[in-house]
Design a protein around this motif. Structure first.
Motif, short mmCIF file in Angstrom:
data_model
loop_
_atom_site.label_atom_id
_atom_site.label_comp_id
_atom_site.label_asym_id
_atom_site.label_seq_id
_atom_site.Cartn_x
_atom_site.Cartn_y
_atom_site.Cartn_z
N ILE A 90 41.83 -7.44 -18.99
CA ILE A 90 42.40 -6.45 -18.07
C ILE A 90 43.83 -6.93 -17.83
N ASP A 91 44.75 -6.42 -18.63
CA ASP A 91 46.08 -7.03 -18.78
C ASP A 91 46.85 -7.11 -17.47
N GLY A 92 46.75 -6.07 -16.64
CA GLY A 92 47.51 -6.09 -15.39
C GLY A 92 47.10 -7.25 -14.49
N THR A 93 45.81 -7.55 -14.46
CA THR A 93 45.33 -8.65 -13.61
C THR A 93 45.68 -10.00 -14.22
N LYS A 95 48.37 -10.60 -15.83
CA LYS A 95 49.79 -10.79 -15.45
C LYS A 95 49.89 -11.27 -14.01
N ILE A 96 49.08 -10.72 -13.11
CA ILE A 96 49.07 -11.18 -11.72
C ILE A 96 48.65 -12.65 -11.66
N ASP A 99 51.52 -14.82 -12.78
CA ASP A 99 52.56 -14.91 -11.75
C ASP A 99 52.17 -15.86 -10.62
N ASN A 190 41.61 -1.97 -9.13
CA ASN A 190 42.48 -1.98 -10.31
C ASN A 190 43.68 -2.88 -10.03
N SER A 191 44.41 -3.19 -11.08
CA SER A 191 45.50 -4.16 -10.96
C SER A 191 46.62 -3.65 -10.06
N GLU A 192 46.92 -2.36 -10.13
CA GLU A 192 48.01 -1.80 -9.32
C GLU A 192 47.69 -1.91 -7.84
N ILE A 195 47.99 -5.55 -6.39
CA ILE A 195 49.33 -5.99 -6.00
C ILE A 195 49.60 -5.63 -4.55
#
Length: 206
Positions: A90-93, A95-96, A99, A190-192, A195
């Motif tokens: 789950i690419d967005g997570t 990336k989180i 970071d 979800n990843s969005e 954040i």
């Protein structure tokens, strides 16, 4: 609210896309109704979670075949083709996660319900599993979320203060169990949205 110094990630459904439908949709020739009946009635999530707590996969498969011999072929697929249930990251997570680790402001660990027999497959496939300070795998501990003892294992192993920790999981049941121990929780959607939820705890990402 105390300042957060530790972030605890669940893996499946948060960082890794895992879904039995990736195997059984084809196994049932695209018949979603038959597939769902099988996953709700035979190879259920409760049955799978028993293996997450350390029960041997081969024995669990045999137990189910003895109970439902007419479904032997499909039952054997569950762990026989288990690797195909891993859909990817789950690419967005991820990336989180990257970071948060690169910020060096937080201790970052994982707490997962996962069979100790299949977890090495995921470790070989997903490089980011090596980024964590440590991972508590339920199958290794012979217990699982939402039982109190697995959270206490995580807290004690990594010297975590519950009130200064934040647990991210896609299963609300697991978040509620963590809350009873004083652990802050985010129910992952979800990843969005994650954040924005992190900002509520004064956690800013780059």
């Amino acid at each position: 609210m105390k300042q957060i110094d530790t972030i605890i990630f669940d893996l499946g459904g948060v960082l890794i896309d895992w879904n039995p439908e990736y195997v059984f949709f084809d196994a049932f020739d695209g018949d979603k109704e038959k597939m769902q009946w099988f996953l709700d009635t035979i190879c259920t999530s409760d049955w799978n979670e028993n293996q997450d707590a350390g029960y041997p996969l081969a024995q669990a498969t045999l137990d189910l075949i003895n109970k439902f011999p007419e479904h032997e072929q499909h039952i054997k697929l569950f762990y026989g083709d288990w690797e195909k249930m891993l859909g990817g990251t789950i690419d967005g997570t991820v990336k989180i996660l990257q970071d948060l680790i690169q910020s060096k402001k937080y201790k970052v660990v994982a707490l997962t319900n996962w069979s100790h027999e299949t977890f090495p497959i995921a470790q070989k496939r997903f490089e980011f599993l090596g980024w964590f300070e440590g991972i508590v795998v339920s199958g290794d501990e012979k217990t699982r979320k939402p039982f109190k003892d697995i959270y206490e294992i995580c807290l004690n192993r990594f010297n975590i203060t519950p009130e200064k920790s934040l647990f991210i999981d896609d299963n609300l049941r697991n978040i509620e169990a963590a809350n009873t121990l004083g652990i802050n929780g985010i129910h992952f959607k979800n990843s969005e949205k994650l954040i924005q939820q992190l900002k509520n705890y004064n956690i800013q990402l780059s």
